[in-house]
Design a protein around this motif. Structure first.
Motif: not given
Length: 288
Positions: A104-125
């Motif tokens: 199968a084919n595999i993918g990895l993705g990382v996202e970061r939104f925002g700054d110090k006041l408010y932020n969101e992080q995603k780490l997905g496989i």
């Protein structure tokens, strides 16, 4: 200013900024698609064609529909930067890559939104598997949201996708986001978003895409986009999104293995957003 007063003033200022920023999140939530872990389209190519990407198997598939990984023949490493409405703190950064294995084919993705006041992080496989004309995809992400001096929450998000080649020119895609109904806070459920779309390439120079998106808490959105290759390896793009009053424009250029994409999206009330992506095509897979 004495030391105790200075410390008290700094704490008060930090809390005030936090409250103001949280208020902005609530005001702009329906338009910005940013709070509560809602899916944010990644990639300047995606934004250039109005984010109608559910039926595309391209370098952004790990973010936009994991089933697209099953049809990918090349390996990519990509990075993207999204600056929304020229408002500080509303930037999204991402990094992704995919690898074509035998099973199968595999993918990895990382996202970061925002700054110090408010932020969101995603780490997905993600994993994508093709079976002749049909590809299936599954993605699991660790998601964290944090408000400075207030709270930090995390959860797991799941995604599922299907993509079908009806012919050499037509593909259909379906994507479901947050299948398990994960919650960020006890009283705040992360939305489940369903997308169904079509891509049509009548010639090698033209790509037409359309998509319907249904957030179970919001009205259905209709998206449409066009990509036209005016000369070899140079693409112009445009797209529209209903009800959000969004217009999209962009271009892309590939020089050997390096790919550059830029898009500009506009909102009638909030203004312009800039989107930039740089990708590197590592090489041909053994499956090609």
């Amino acid at each position: 200013m004495s030391q105790p007063i200075a410390v008290y003033y700094q704490k008060f200022a930090n809390r005030w900024k936090t409250l103001v920023f949280c208020g902005l999140l609530l005001i702009f939530k329906s338009n910005l698609t940013l709070a509560s872990g809602e899916p944010f389209p990644i990639g300047a190519k995606s934004w250039g064609i109005g984010n109608a990407t559910v039926a595309l198997a391209d370098r952004n598939a790990v973010f936009n529909n994991p089933a697209g990984l099953g049809f990918l023949k090349d390996n990519f490493v990509s990075s993207s930067y999204h600056a929304r409405y020229n408002i500080a703190g509303l930037q999204t950064l991402s990094l992704s890559g995919n690898y074509n294995a035998k099973l199968a084919n595999i993918g990895l993705g990382v996202e970061r939104f925002g700054d110090k006041l408010y932020n969101e992080q995603k780490l997905g496989i993600a994993i994508g598997k093709s079976m002749n004309r049909v590809a299936l995809g599954l993605k699991v992400s660790y998601f964290q949201a944090a408000i400075e001096n207030f709270a930090a929450k995390n959860t797991l998000l799941t995604e599922f996708g299907v993509m079908t080649k009806l012919s050499s020119k037509v593909q259909v895609g379906f994507h479901a986001y947050n299948l398990t109904g994960a919650k960020l806070f006890a009283s705040q459920q992360i939305p489940t978003v369903l997308r169904l779309g079509l891509s049509f390439s009548p010639t090698k120079q033209i790509l037409l895409v359309t998509e319907a998106e249904k957030n179970i808490e919001l009205p259905t959105l209709i998206k449409a986009g066009l990509e036209y290759q005016i000369v070899k390896n140079f693409y112009l793009r445009t797209g529209l999104t209903s009800k959000l009053n969004n217009a999209h424009f962009g271009f892309g250029f590939q020089s050997k293995q390096l790919i550059f994409d830029y898009a500009l999206s506009s909102h009638s009330a909030l203004g312009f957003s800039n989107h930039l992506s740089i990708s590197y095509q590592i090489g041909k897979s053994s499956n090609q």
